[in-house]
Scaffold this motif. Structure first.
Motif, mmCIF file in Angstrom:
data_model
loop_
_atom_site.group_PDB
_atom_site.id
_atom_site.type_symbol
_atom_site.label_atom_id
_atom_site.label_comp_id
_atom_site.label_asym_id
_atom_site.label_seq_id
_atom_site.Cartn_x
_atom_site.Cartn_y
_atom_site.Cartn_z
ATOM 1 N N THR A 1 0.877 -1.287 0.138
ATOM 2 C CA THR A 1 -0.033 0.020 0.135
ATOM 3 C C THR A 1 0.888 1.144 -0.126
ATOM 4 N N PRO B 1 -4.000 5.939 -1.116
ATOM 5 C CA PRO B 1 -3.401 4.764 -0.823
ATOM 6 C C PRO B 1 -3.483 3.855 -1.648
ATOM 7 N N ARG C 1 -2.993 0.570 -3.900
ATOM 8 C CA ARG C 1 -2.546 -1.010 -3.672
ATOM 9 C C ARG C 1 -1.841 -1.349 -4.906
#
Length: 610
Positions: A220, A449, A451
């Motif tokens: 992340t 964030p 991923r």
């Protein structure tokens, strides 16, 4: 009379993909002479398979400090087993092509070690081995093309086809090694003429689907911060990830020299442009069942469901500089004769300078080539056979990989923080449009964030651990080469009583690109690190790292007998050579040159140049 065994096994040990590309090209070369040809990475082969083919060709690069590439380590360990009897490979007939860079101390050691071990086990060459050097005027490509041409002639003369079949001419295309035809053929039957698909992604950032990377980690993004001023010509980022445990007891552990591998993706507008150029609109978004394909290339990491558009977005490198083999392949599908002839011209050895001017020196992309040679109509089923795959990009880890936890401090850590120092690649060539690296563009597009799937690549020549931490360290770094040095400094400080550390860091301007300045100054104030800086553009007379190292010749002479570790990291081969001269030459001149030369042969000289 027995029919000669006409099987050829081509094996590659590749770190960045060059050796693999060349192995694939040799496979096609042998196929044109009607050999039964298998191409694979070294780790995929058992030693017994070496004796099941008439001829074996090795293509292997050297990485790190004279190390074998990561995808050949398992094979190499098998080959080094002490229980292997002398002469066990007496039936093996082989040749080897090594790829290396003469600026490294252990130039082409992987190929040389492999050849020496094969000879010890009784193997013999059927054709002369050869080495290529990144520093050659024509680079590795020129050396390989010349050697491959001689190999083709040798096979033609010494291993003729028993039925006198002539080689398949260059203007005839070979059958595809990997074909999507079974999956494409099944579309109509599976959906009975009604093909319901989701609306394709055609603009915006790359897709966010996680790729099924073998032994990969789910990361992340927690920071994507520009370190250089907005007015500075170069965008350098501190990119940080949190990587959670995969299972109880399975947490990422990082050491100095380790890399985190990022798998880039293409942008939807570029993929849509390619689909239009090749006239694949009617099939680009139909679901594909790849399990119907008898074989698929290594490195194809495709989640299901899958479409041609997905493969182009997530797996195929349409921004790469085209190799000559790519230009040869698409020439067969150019409907315009002049365009076909021009593409073939680039693939001829006599015109290699024109190829370099057109593709390599200008950094022209595959997508740009297809825009220029617009008559190319490549069948979709040949997508994986012709286009290169996106390869993971390795970045040196810039911190000690400290564990963090989202739970109270009494709980065990569940996440590893990984920092990368990334210089986004953007530059100009003779082409009007600025060049931009695929991974740079991808990383710049990621927002916190995000991923993504990553993988961890451990260092093959470690210089960390308690024993090494007690040795003196002399680190010489320029630019983003400070990343692995920072990781090494962090790791040494985690051990009690680390040895003295000296950092020589160079860049253009102190105010613009003195990375981690606050950290170094704090450590220097605490007496734990001595820092020497060289900012070449901050004064009229340019000063570089090697100049500072040479000024400290007395310090170097004091540290060398103490078994010091010397680490050189950065993006300049000339800098690495100059630093070595700055350490070695004054030391040899100040004493018995012969004796000191021998002493320097055992010096720990760890080099990370890109």
């Amino acid at each position: 009379m027995a029919i000669p065994d006409r099987s050829v096994l081509v094996l590659y040990g590749s770190e960045t993909g060059n050796a693999q590309d060349m192995a694939e090209e040799l496979g096609r070369l042998c196929a044109r002479q009607h050999f039964r040809t298998q191409v694979d990475e070294l780790d995929a082969i058992d030693l017994s398979a070496l004796l099941q083919h008439g001829l074996v060709v090795f293509v292997i690069s050297t990485t790190g400090q004279g190390d074998m590439p990561h995808n050949s380590l398992l094979f190499w360990r098998k080959l080094l087993r002490k229980k292997l009897p002398p002469g066990c490979l007496a039936q093996l007939r082989y040749t080897c092509f090594g790829l290396g860079d003469s600026t490294y101390v252990k130039f082409n050691w992987a190929a040389r070690k492999l050849i020496r071990r094969l000879e010890n086990l009784g193997a013999t060459t059927f054709f002369e081995n050869s080495e290529a050097d990144e520093r050659f005027p024509d680079g590795i490509e020129g050396a390989f093309s010349t050697w491959a041409g001689r190999l083709f002639d040798h096979l033609l003369v010494e291993h003729p086809h028993p039925d006198c079949l002539q080689p398949i001419p260059e203007d005839s295309i070979l059958p595809p090694r990997w074909s999507l035809a079974p999956a494409l053929d099944a579309i109509q039957n599976r959906y009975n003429g009604v093909k319901k698909v989701e609306e394709p992604l055609r603009t915006g950032p790359p897709p966010s689907r996680l790729l099924p990377i073998p032994d990969g980690w789910d990361a992340t993004l927690v920071e994507n911060k520009r370190l250089t001023p907005m007015t500075h010509w170069q965008d350098v980022r501190l990119v940080s990830f949190d990587i959670p445990i995969r299972a109880p007891g399975d947490q990422l552990q990082c050491n100095p020299g380790d890399c985190l591998t990022i798998y880039s993706k293409n942008f939807p507008e570029d993929v849509d442009k390619l689909i239009t150029l090749l006239d694949w609109q009617s099939i680009a978004d139909q679901p594909l069942d790849l399990t119907l394909c008898p074989s698929l290339p290594r490195g194809l990491f495709t989640p299901q469901p899958c479409t041609i558009r997905n493969i182009l977005l997530e797996n195929v490198d349409i921004t790469a500089v085209p190799r000559r083999s790519f230009l040869r392949s698409i020439s067969h599908f150019a409907e315009d004769k002049d365009q076909r002839d021009r593409l073939l011209e680039f693939t001829q050895l006599d015109f290699i300078d024109e190829y370099f001017d057109y593709a390599t020196r200008s950094r022209r992309s595959i997508l740009e080539v297809l825009e220029e040679f617009h008559s190319v109509r490549l069948p979709a089923h040949r997508l994986l056979d012709v286009f290169p795959l996106i390869r993971g990009r390795d970045f040196s880890i810039a911190n000690s990989g400290a564990s963090t936890s989202a739970t109270p401090s009494s709980e065990p850590s569940t996440t590893t923080r990984v920092d990368l120092l990334v210089a986004l690649v953007r530059y100009r060539t003779i082409l009007r449009k600025p060049r931009q690296g695929l991974c740079s563009r991808y990383l710049a597009s990621l927002a916190v964030p995000s991923r993504l799937s990553v993988s961890h690549k451990p260092a093959l020549s470690p210089i960390h651990g308690p024993a090494n931490a007690r040795r003196p360290l002399v680190a010489m770094a320029t630019g983003t080469g400070i990343a692995p040095v920072r990781c090494l400094v962090h790791e040494r400080l985690s051990h009690p009583d680390p040895g003295p550390m000296y950092l020589f860091f160079g860049n253009r301007n102190r105010t613009a690109d003195y990375f981690f300045e606050d950290e170094w100054e704090a450590l220097e104030r605490a007496g734990r690190l001595k820092v020497f800086t060289a900012f070449s553009r901050d004064q009229d007379r340019k000063v570089y790292v090697q100049h500072l190292v040479r000024r400290e010749a007395l310090l170097m002479a004091e540290l060398i007998p103490q078994n010091a570790i010397f680490a050189v990291c950065g993006g300049s081969n000339k800098m690495a050579d100059a630093c070595k001269e700055a350490v070695f030459e004054p030391y040899k001149e100040a004493g018995d040159a012969v004796a000191r030369e021998k002493e320097l042969e055992s010096l720990t000289w760890w080099q990370e140049i890109w």
